[in-house]
Each structure stands twice: as C-alpha cells, then as structure tokens.
Design a protein around this motif. Structure first.
Motif, PDB file in Angstrom:
ATOM      1  N   UNK A   1     -12.179   8.715 -34.083  1.00 28.42           N
ATOM      2  CA  UNK A   1     -11.368   7.493 -34.022  1.00 28.42           C
ATOM      3  C   UNK A   1     -12.019   6.453 -33.121  1.00 28.42           C
ATOM      4  N   UNK A   2     -12.534   6.876 -31.986  1.00 28.43           N
ATOM      5  CA  UNK A   2     -13.197   5.942 -31.070  1.00 28.43           C
ATOM      6  C   UNK A   2     -14.461   5.390 -31.722  1.00 28.43           C
ATOM      7  N   UNK A   3     -15.237   6.237 -32.371  1.00 24.12           N
ATOM      8  CA  UNK A   3     -16.465   5.801 -33.035  1.00 24.12           C
ATOM      9  C   UNK A   3     -16.173   4.781 -34.131  1.00 24.12           C
TER      10      UNK A   3
ATOM     11  N   UNK B   1     -13.521   2.830 -34.404  1.00 21.55           N
ATOM     12  CA  UNK B   1     -13.008   1.613 -33.777  1.00 21.55           C
ATOM     13  C   UNK B   1     -14.137   0.766 -33.200  1.00 21.55           C
ATOM     14  N   UNK B   2     -15.061   1.390 -32.495  1.00 27.25           N
ATOM     15  CA  UNK B   2     -16.188   0.663 -31.904  1.00 27.25           C
ATOM     16  C   UNK B   2     -17.081   0.082 -32.993  1.00 27.25           C
ATOM     17  N   UNK B   3     -17.326   0.841 -34.050  1.00 26.30           N
ATOM     18  CA  UNK B   3     -18.165   0.359 -35.156  1.00 26.30           C
ATOM     19  C   UNK B   3     -17.538  -0.851 -35.838  1.00 26.30           C
ATOM     20  N   UNK B   4     -16.261  -0.819 -36.087  1.00 27.22           N
ATOM     21  CA  UNK B   4     -15.575  -1.948 -36.719  1.00 27.22           C
ATOM     22  C   UNK B   4     -15.590  -3.170 -35.795  1.00 27.22           C
ATOM     23  N   UNK B   5     -15.311  -2.973 -34.528  1.00 29.73           N
ATOM     24  CA  UNK B   5     -15.317  -4.090 -33.584  1.00 29.73           C
ATOM     25  C   UNK B   5     -16.712  -4.708 -33.482  1.00 29.73           C
ATOM     26  N   UNK B   6     -17.738  -3.891 -33.450  1.00 27.04           N
ATOM     27  CA  UNK B   6     -19.113  -4.392 -33.337  1.00 27.04           C
ATOM     28  C   UNK B   6     -19.536  -5.142 -34.609  1.00 27.04           C
TER      29      UNK B   6
END
Length: 160
Positions: free
Chosen positions: A18-20, A22-27
């Motif tokens: 989930x963290x991965x 989320x970070x990928x989408x935000x980036x």
C-alpha cells in the motif's frame, strides 16, 4: 503460532504494498522540476508556453553561444545546498548539459525561445538552469541553433 506468524507477515506485506503504490502514484503526478522552473519564469514574465520539445543533441549546447542564465535557483552543489547567490554570473556550470528543452514562448505579440537545461558534473554540481536568448525567433541564426540541438519545433508555429 504458525497461523499468527503467517497472518502477521501477510499484514506487513499488505502495508508495504500500500505504501509503495501510494508513493508511486504521488510521484507520477508530481510536476517535473524543469516544468516548475519554466512555470515560475512564465508567471513572472507573463508569457505563455506555446511549445516545448526535448533536444535530441544536448551536447551541442555550449557556453560559447550567447544564452544568458535567467534562473539558476534549482542548481545545486554538493550537500544539497541550493545556489542562491547574489549574482548568477559567478555560477560555474558544468557544460555541456545532459538534457535540453527548447521552449517557444508567446508574450503579447512576440515569440521568444528559452532553453531549460539540466547540468551535472556527476559528482558535486547538478540541477536545472533556464537560459534566455537575445536572438529573434525565425531568424537564420535561431533556426541553425535549434537544428544543431535537434529541437524539432513545429515550423508553422515558429513562423506565425
């Protein structure tokens, strides 16, 4: 005991995934640094971006050609110290740039071209620098400069 261990590992893996994600989408939604630098420049100069193209031969951009440094705020030295000196003239840029974007701008009835370049000496200095040019759009000199960089700006847009 085994069931609890498996359940704990499964929960941990789900949290990591989930963290991965989320970070990928935000980036992926973040504006690239060169676009941020260009947006600041266009806002200050009340200009509109007509077209931006990445140069296919950035190594041909050299410090011999007259391109004044307009904004070097994102240019950094080692230890992540952003260059924020009183004079841009003291900035030692490691030529040639690794990436060059040729950008056609419209300001009222005038078209100009700026270059947004990424410089790095692969060790101490790196960052985006915006260069302006005094050369008029559509002149032989500008056409030659764009061709040597491999900037394929649309001809009918440039000559309007």
């Amino acid at each position: 005991m085994t069931r609890r261990l498996v359940l704990g590992l499964a929960v941990a893996m789900l949290v990591i995934m989930a963290v991965t994600v989320t970070v990928t989408i935000a980036e992926s939604r973040r504006m690239p640094e060169w676009r941020t630098l260009l947006a600041t420049y266009t806002a200050v100069n009340q200009a509109k971006i007509v077209q931006a193209k990445r140069a296919s031969k950035p190594w041909t951009f050299d410090d011999e050609v007259e391109h004044s440094v307009v904004n070097a705020r994102s240019f950094q030295y080692s230890a992540d110290i952003t260059y924020d000196g009183p004079t841009i003239d003291t900035l030692m840029i490691p030529y040639p740039p690794q990436v060059v974007y040729c950008v056609l701008l419209q300001k009222r009835q005038t078209q100009t071209i700026v270059f947004v370049n990424y410089y790095s000496d692969t060790l101490w200095q790196y960052g985006w620098v915006l260069h302006s040019t005094p050369t008029v759009v559509g002149t032989h000199e500008m056409d030659h400069a764009l061709a040597s960089l491999g900037c394929q700006l649309t001809r009918d847009i440039v000559n309007t």
